[in-house]
Motif scaffolding. Structure first.
Motif, short mmCIF file in Angstrom:
data_model
loop_
_atom_site.label_atom_id
_atom_site.label_comp_id
_atom_site.label_asym_id
_atom_site.label_seq_id
_atom_site.Cartn_x
_atom_site.Cartn_y
_atom_site.Cartn_z
N ARG A 11 18.63 36.79 59.87
CA ARG A 11 19.97 37.18 60.32
C ARG A 11 20.92 36.00 60.15
NH1 ARG A 11 19.72 41.62 65.03
NH2 ARG A 11 17.73 42.60 64.47
N VAL A 12 22.04 36.28 59.49
CA VAL A 12 23.01 35.22 59.18
C VAL A 12 24.35 35.62 59.78
CG1 VAL A 12 24.20 33.93 57.37
CG2 VAL A 12 21.81 34.66 57.04
N ALA A 13 24.81 34.85 60.76
CA ALA A 13 26.12 35.11 61.37
C ALA A 13 27.21 34.50 60.50
CB ALA A 13 26.17 34.53 62.78
N TRP A 14 28.33 35.19 60.41
CA TRP A 14 29.43 34.71 59.58
C TRP A 14 29.94 33.35 60.06
CZ3 TRP A 14 28.93 37.18 55.51
CH2 TRP A 14 28.99 38.57 55.38
N PRO A 15 30.15 32.44 59.11
CA PRO A 15 30.80 31.16 59.48
C PRO A 15 32.30 31.37 59.61
CG PRO A 15 30.37 31.22 57.12
CD PRO A 15 29.79 32.49 57.69
N SER A 16 32.99 30.37 60.11
CA SER A 16 34.45 30.42 60.22
C SER A 16 35.03 29.14 59.62
CB SER A 16 34.86 30.56 61.68
OG SER A 16 36.27 30.63 61.79
N PRO A 17 35.99 29.26 58.68
CA PRO A 17 36.54 30.49 58.11
C PRO A 17 35.55 31.16 57.15
CG PRO A 17 37.49 28.60 57.01
CD PRO A 17 36.65 28.05 58.13
N LEU A 18 35.62 32.48 57.08
CA LEU A 18 34.61 33.24 56.34
C LEU A 18 34.83 33.25 54.83
CD1 LEU A 18 32.29 35.24 55.98
CD2 LEU A 18 33.85 37.07 56.68
N VAL A 19 36.02 33.65 54.40
CA VAL A 19 36.24 33.92 52.97
C VAL A 19 35.92 32.72 52.09
CG1 VAL A 19 37.96 34.58 51.24
CG2 VAL A 19 37.90 35.76 53.45
N PRO A 20 36.36 31.49 52.42
CA PRO A 20 36.01 30.36 51.54
C PRO A 20 34.51 30.10 51.47
CG PRO A 20 37.82 29.78 53.01
CD PRO A 20 37.27 31.06 53.51
N ALA A 21 33.77 30.47 52.53
CA ALA A 21 32.33 30.19 52.56
C ALA A 21 31.49 31.27 51.88
CB ALA A 21 31.89 30.04 54.02
N LEU A 22 32.09 32.44 51.61
CA LEU A 22 31.30 33.56 51.10
C LEU A 22 30.57 33.26 49.78
CD1 LEU A 22 33.19 36.92 51.76
CD2 LEU A 22 30.84 36.31 52.39
N PRO A 23 31.23 32.70 48.75
CA PRO A 23 30.51 32.48 47.48
C PRO A 23 29.25 31.65 47.65
CG PRO A 23 32.87 32.21 47.16
CD PRO A 23 32.66 32.32 48.63
N GLY A 24 29.34 30.53 48.39
CA GLY A 24 28.17 29.70 48.60
C GLY A 24 27.12 30.38 49.44
N LEU A 25 27.54 31.15 50.42
CA LEU A 25 26.61 31.87 51.29
C LEU A 25 25.81 32.89 50.50
CD1 LEU A 25 25.77 32.16 54.28
CD2 LEU A 25 27.53 33.93 54.49
N LEU A 26 26.47 33.64 49.64
CA LEU A 26 25.77 34.63 48.82
C LEU A 26 24.86 33.97 47.79
CD1 LEU A 26 28.74 37.10 48.27
CD2 LEU A 26 26.79 37.42 49.79
N GLU A 27 25.32 32.85 47.23
CA GLU A 27 24.51 32.15 46.22
C GLU A 27 23.20 31.65 46.81
OE1 GLU A 27 24.96 28.35 43.14
OE2 GLU A 27 26.68 29.05 44.32
N ARG A 28 23.22 31.24 48.08
CA ARG A 28 22.00 30.74 48.71
C ARG A 28 20.94 31.82 48.88
NH1 ARG A 28 25.66 27.69 51.80
NH2 ARG A 28 25.59 29.12 53.58
N HIS A 29 21.36 33.07 48.85
CA HIS A 29 20.41 34.18 49.03
C HIS A 29 20.27 35.01 47.76
CE1 HIS A 29 20.08 33.37 53.32
NE2 HIS A 29 21.39 33.20 53.33
N GLU A 30 20.56 34.41 46.62
CA GLU A 30 20.41 35.07 45.33
C GLU A 30 18.97 35.56 45.17
OE1 GLU A 30 21.47 36.70 41.89
OE2 GLU A 30 22.92 35.37 42.87
N GLY A 31 18.82 36.81 44.68
CA GLY A 31 17.50 37.37 44.43
C GLY A 31 16.87 38.07 45.62
N ARG A 32 17.52 38.03 46.76
CA ARG A 32 16.99 38.70 47.95
C ARG A 32 17.81 39.97 48.25
NH1 ARG A 32 16.50 34.40 52.69
NH2 ARG A 32 14.89 35.86 53.41
N ARG A 33 17.20 40.89 49.00
CA ARG A 33 17.90 42.12 49.37
C ARG A 33 18.83 41.80 50.54
NH1 ARG A 33 16.02 47.12 47.89
NH2 ARG A 33 16.62 47.96 49.93
N VAL A 34 20.11 41.79 50.25
CA VAL A 34 21.11 41.39 51.24
C VAL A 34 21.86 42.62 51.74
CG1 VAL A 34 23.20 40.05 51.67
CG2 VAL A 34 21.37 39.10 50.25
N ALA A 35 21.92 42.77 53.05
CA ALA A 35 22.73 43.81 53.68
C ALA A 35 23.80 43.14 54.53
CB ALA A 35 21.87 44.74 54.54
N VAL A 36 24.99 43.72 54.52
CA VAL A 36 26.13 43.17 55.25
C VAL A 36 26.63 44.23 56.22
CG1 VAL A 36 28.51 42.36 55.06
CG2 VAL A 36 26.81 41.58 53.41
#
Length: 387
Positions: A51-76
């Motif tokens: 479980r990954v809680a959103w960081p703040s601010p969210l939008v600038p962190a999204l690309p790196g956050l998604l990249e760290r979980h590349e290849g996994r089944r991600v639900a939002v």
């Protein structure tokens, strides 16, 4: 990578249909706000879900956050309908529609309309999540209905003193409450605004006295003509060069919520006034650039340009014309012989329309009334396709 975005309401896990539950139960990584994650019960300990809680601010962190979980089944997890002012739209912009699967839930907007008996197609929706309350101002018109997402109800009330306000909290959940108290609204609320008799027209040509200025203002009648020539369309960007009080940029942005503007002004005092005028008239998102043109015009390419000051400075017209997109419009106003000569030369080079605007206003003369002429304005308007 691809992600699945699941809408969830205030009723939590119990309110989710089987398809939504399946998407959550089968993921490897579950992202969302802390509040949303707490709505989902613990899963089988033999198949742990991160479980990954959103960081703040969210939008600038999204690309790196998604990249760290590349290849996994991600639900939002998303509140209500992910595509109604939600994270779903952000993810689509980031990843593309083909890589985002959306499983919607009734939105708070739909639930609010259901509770109020309002027709959804007749309602304006304004999101104030992380945004200034002034954004609601252009939507306040006599008899209209507005749903405000987020923000402080008291700030909205100050901007709409004659409106009837209703707070709808925790819609769809066990703690749902509908009331009219603005002082104890739950953070998870929708504010319904039934407008009174106040509200300004969105047609360009607001009264001059609505703008704070030191005389450097495109007057009402000329402003209306100028905006007609600039022809704003939804989603377009304007450069207001030599902006003065910023009246052109302000009226451009008031024509549609998606219109944007950059106001360029070399006097810091006037630049500060532009910000105040933008906020007062409900378009606080105008970007103000302080500096001399063309030096500071290394900006996003505009769909239209207005030159209200600085016409005689070397390179201003050239830079603006080079920057405007194909099909874009350039309009420039001149009140001096020197700046008019510049427009005449450019009209001879690029064509377009050259117009003289002369306005007289009725003014008291002793006990009588007479015409007092304003300074004539020469306007040059050209579309890039015409060159």
């Amino acid at each position: 990578m691809s992600v699945t975005v699941i809408g969830i309401g205030a009723d939590g896990w119990e309110g989710l249909p089987p398809a939504s539950r399946h998407e959550i139960e089968s993921c490897e990584v579950l992202m969302g706000s802390t509040r949303q994650l707490d709505l989902v019960p613990a899963f089988d300990p033999d198949r742990p879900v991160e479980r990954v809680a959103w960081p703040s601010p969210l939008v600038p962190a999204l690309p790196g956050l998604l990249e760290r979980h590349e290849g996994r089944r991600v639900a939002v997890l998303a509140s209500g309908d992910p595509m109604c002012h939600g994270i779903g739209s952000t993810l689509v912009r980031l990843l593309g529609a083909a890589r985002v699967r959306v499983v919607p839930h009734p939105s708070s907007v739909s639930l609010a309309c259901a509770r109020l008996g309002w027709a959804l197609n007749d309602v304006e929706v304004v999101s104030l999540v992380g945004k200034p309350a002034a954004l609601v101002v252009p939507h306040l018109h006599p008899g209209r209905r507005v749903l405000v997402l987020g923000g402080d109800p008291r700030e909205v009330a100050a901007l709409a003193p004659d409106a009837r306000l209703t707070v709808l909290e925790q819609l769809g959940g066990p703690g749902e409450r509908v009331h009219h108290s603005l002082d104890d609204a739950d953070p998870l609320h929708v504010l319904a605004v039934e407008c009174g008799a106040d509200g300004a027209s969105l047609t360009p040509g607001r009264p001059d006295e609505e703008f704070e200025h030191d005389g450097q203002l495109t007057k009402r009648e000329v402003r209306a003509v100028t905006l007609a020539l600039l022809a704003p369309r939804p989603g377009e960007l304007l450069w207001d060069v030599g902006a003065g009080a910023g009246s052109i940029a302000v009226e451009w942005c008031r024509t549609h919520p998606s219109c944007r503007a950059v106001a360029v002004e070399r006097h810091p005092g006037r630049a500060a006034r532009i910000g105040r005028n933008a906020t007062a008239l409900g378009v606080p998102g105008i970007e103000v650039v302080v500096g001399s043109s063309p030096d500071v015009l290394d900006l996003e390419a505009p769909d239209a340009v207005f030159i209200g000051g600085g016409l005689t400075a070397d390179g201003v017209v050239e830079r603006c014309w080079d920057a405007v997109k194909p099909g874009g419009r350039l309009v420039a106003n001149a009140v001096t012989l020197e700046s008019e000569a510049v427009l005449t030369r450019w009209h001879g080079r690029l064509g377009g329309d050259l117009t003289r605007i002369e306005v007289s206003r009725a003014t008291a003369i002793g006990g009588f009334t007479g015409w007092r002429p304003q300074m004539p304005v020469t306007t040059w308007a050209v579309t890039k396709e015409n060159a």
